[in-house]
Design a protein around this motif. Structure first.
Motif, PDB file in Angstrom:
ATOM      1  N   ASP A 163       0.871  -1.175   0.000  1.00  0.00           N
ATOM      2  CA  ASP A 163       0.000   0.000   0.000  1.00  0.00           C
ATOM      3  C   ASP A 163       0.907   1.223   0.000  1.00  0.00           C
ATOM      4  O   ASP A 163       1.465   1.594   1.034  1.00  0.00           O
ATOM      5  CB  ASP A 163      -0.901  -0.011   1.232  1.00  0.00           C
ATOM      6  N   ALA A 164       1.071   1.836  -1.172  1.00  0.00           N
ATOM      7  CA  ALA A 164       2.023   2.944  -1.304  1.00  0.00           C
ATOM      8  C   ALA A 164       1.602   4.157  -0.483  1.00  0.00           C
ATOM      9  O   ALA A 164       2.444   4.844   0.095  1.00  0.00           O
ATOM     10  CB  ALA A 164       2.185   3.318  -2.773  1.00  0.00           C
ATOM     11  N   SER A 237      -6.322  -1.511  -0.632  1.00  0.00           N
ATOM     12  CA  SER A 237      -6.718  -0.252  -1.255  1.00  0.00           C
ATOM     13  C   SER A 237      -7.316   0.660  -0.201  1.00  0.00           C
ATOM     14  O   SER A 237      -8.157   0.218   0.608  1.00  0.00           O
ATOM     15  CB  SER A 237      -7.750  -0.504  -2.368  1.00  0.00           C
ATOM     16  N   GLU A 238      -6.872   1.936  -0.178  1.00  0.00           N
ATOM     17  CA  GLU A 238      -7.453   2.958   0.694  1.00  0.00           C
ATOM     18  C   GLU A 238      -7.541   2.479   2.147  1.00  0.00           C
ATOM     19  O   GLU A 238      -8.570   2.581   2.805  1.00  0.00           O
ATOM     20  CB  GLU A 238      -8.838   3.359   0.187  1.00  0.00           C
ATOM     21  N   ASP A 264     -13.727 -10.773   2.521  1.00  0.00           N
ATOM     22  CA  ASP A 264     -13.672 -10.253   3.883  1.00  0.00           C
ATOM     23  C   ASP A 264     -12.787  -9.010   3.903  1.00  0.00           C
ATOM     24  O   ASP A 264     -11.711  -8.993   3.300  1.00  0.00           O
ATOM     25  CB  ASP A 264     -13.113 -11.301   4.844  1.00  0.00           C
ATOM     26  N   VAL A 265     -13.234  -7.975   4.601  1.00  0.00           N
ATOM     27  CA  VAL A 265     -12.556  -6.676   4.594  1.00  0.00           C
ATOM     28  C   VAL A 265     -12.025  -6.377   5.996  1.00  0.00           C
ATOM     29  O   VAL A 265     -12.748  -6.534   6.992  1.00  0.00           O
ATOM     30  CB  VAL A 265     -13.507  -5.555   4.134  1.00  0.00           C
ATOM     31  N   TYR A 266     -10.752  -5.915   6.050  1.00  0.00           N
ATOM     32  CA  TYR A 266     -10.080  -5.648   7.318  1.00  0.00           C
ATOM     33  C   TYR A 266      -9.494  -4.233   7.313  1.00  0.00           C
ATOM     34  O   TYR A 266      -9.131  -3.696   6.257  1.00  0.00           O
ATOM     35  CB  TYR A 266      -8.958  -6.663   7.561  1.00  0.00           C
ATOM     36  N   GLU A 267      -9.389  -3.665   8.494  1.00  0.00           N
ATOM     37  CA  GLU A 267      -8.782  -2.351   8.679  1.00  0.00           C
ATOM     38  C   GLU A 267      -7.278  -2.455   8.464  1.00  0.00           C
ATOM     39  O   GLU A 267      -6.605  -3.310   9.038  1.00  0.00           O
ATOM     40  CB  GLU A 267      -9.080  -1.854  10.092  1.00  0.00           C
ATOM     41  N   GLY A 268      -6.728  -1.583   7.598  1.00  0.00           N
ATOM     42  CA  GLY A 268      -5.308  -1.656   7.286  1.00  0.00           C
ATOM     43  C   GLY A 268      -4.408  -1.254   8.432  1.00  0.00           C
ATOM     44  O   GLY A 268      -3.281  -1.748   8.552  1.00  0.00           O
ATOM     45  N   THR A 293      -9.580  -0.617  -6.902  1.00  0.00           N
ATOM     46  CA  THR A 293      -8.910   0.645  -7.180  1.00  0.00           C
ATOM     47  C   THR A 293      -9.966   1.730  -7.343  1.00  0.00           C
ATOM     48  O   THR A 293     -10.863   1.617  -8.194  1.00  0.00           O
ATOM     49  CB  THR A 293      -8.015   0.539  -8.437  1.00  0.00           C
ATOM     50  N   GLY A 294      -9.878   2.750  -6.503  1.00  0.00           N
ATOM     51  CA  GLY A 294     -10.891   3.795  -6.552  1.00  0.00           C
ATOM     52  C   GLY A 294     -12.267   3.225  -6.257  1.00  0.00           C
ATOM     53  O   GLY A 294     -12.485   2.556  -5.248  1.00  0.00           O
ATOM     54  N   HIS A 295     -13.207   3.460  -7.164  1.00  0.00           N
ATOM     55  CA  HIS A 295     -14.572   2.952  -6.991  1.00  0.00           C
ATOM     56  C   HIS A 295     -14.815   1.676  -7.794  1.00  0.00           C
ATOM     57  O   HIS A 295     -15.976   1.262  -7.946  1.00  0.00           O
ATOM     58  CB  HIS A 295     -15.588   4.020  -7.421  1.00  0.00           C
TER      59      HIS A 295
END
Length: 311
Positions: A163-164, A237-238, A264-268, A293-295
């Motif tokens: 994640d840049a 992403s984001e 499944d989505v996790y907090e970075g 990426t983006g939307h």
């Protein structure tokens, strides 16, 4: 709950392609049969053009594990025999690290990358993340050994992403419900458990001697059967980590699992679980890879590139 709609489908002649690197306003795909030939897809118009990379002549395209990453206009390219090429507007460069094998290049800067290195010797075998600086001479910096559970190689197999924006590296294991977050100096920030409960790689190893053409025998390892794949693919992403689960959840029926993929989505920042959502299988096909990426969520199903609009 994450909402989305199917926005566009791009059809390729065959399924022999995958992501070259993370998409931006365009989607870059490599041809597995000819990695220097890339497909560039405009997601707004659905147009495809081909782009042939000009690779340094010294780079061995037959070296196996040809992989890419890109930062700005610089493209990093590696193979399985320790070679690195950088292609940019200012010219091409080439380096070779003797006796090394690596893959999964992730560009931290135009002159710095992190790779996954295969360390094999008589006493042990393991995987590690390795930081490499590219100057007139290639410099091997800090390493992070991926903790082994069974054999050190297959049990630690997985995907690496960077994640840049957050300057963080993430490594997802295939065969255990875990992913790692590291900083760009390869210091471990945290180890996160996924909502899947498998924390130990359920994998058995078969060892055998392979006879080479020169008559010598080399000890080889291979997994017995098909190991249980806990995590199939992931992206970042984001400040979010998106993991494609390989297991059916307790509250999910077998019938619904056959029709959809679970993400499944996790907090970075800390690896905390946020939520899950489901993508339908496209024409009954399993999703092979995806990027957010983006939307847009861009997914590959067999020979189809499917673009979903996240809402």
């Amino acid at each position: 709950m994450q909402k989305f709609r199917l926005d566009r489908v791009v059809i390729f002649p065959d399924p022999g392609f995958g992501f070259s690197w993370k998409p931006d306003s365009l989607i870059y795909l490599k041809d597995y049969n000819n990695p220097v030939m890339q497909y560039v897809v405009d997601p707004l118009r659905g147009r495809i053009r081909k782009n042939k990379l000009v690779v340094p002549a010294s780079f061995n395209m037959q070296g196996g594990n040809v992989n890419f990453d890109r930062l700005d206009t610089a493209i990093h390219m590696t193979n399985g025999i320790g070679q690195i090429a950088v292609m940019s507007d200012s010219g091409n460069q080439f380096w070779k690290l003797l006796g090394m094998s690596f893959d999964e290049p992730r560009s931290l800067s135009t002159g710095t990358l992190v790779v996954r290195s295969f360390v094999k010797n008589k006493s042990e075998s393991h995987l590690e993340l390795l930081k490499i600086s590219l100057a007139q001479q290639v410099l091997v910096g800090k390493n992070y050994r991926l903790p082994p559970q069974v054999d050190g190689i297959f049990c630690a197999d997985g995907w690496l992403h960077y994640d840049a924006k957050a300057a963080r590296l993430y490594y997802m294991y295939f065969y255990r419900g875990t992913f790692l977050c590291l900083d760009t100096s390869l210091n471990l920030r945290y180890k996160a458990k996924t909502i899947d409960t498998v924390q130990w790689a359920k994998i058995s190893i078969n060892m055998y001697n392979q006879r080479l053409k020169n008559g010598t025998a080399v000890l080889r390892k291979s997994p017995v059967g098909l190991p249980t794949m806990v995590n199939k693919y992931f992206t970042v992403s984001e400040n979010r980590v998106y993991i494609q689960s390989g297991l059916r959840a307790d509250n999910e029926s077998a019938a619904s699992r056959r029709k959809q993929e679970s993400i499944d989505v996790y907090e970075g920042n800390n690896g905390r679980y946020l939520h899950s959502f489901y993508l339908p299988k496209y024409q009954g096909l399993n999703m092979r890879q995806f990027e957010v990426t983006g939307h847009n969520l861009v997914a590959i199903y067999d020979q189809f590139l499917v673009i979903y609009r996240l809402e």
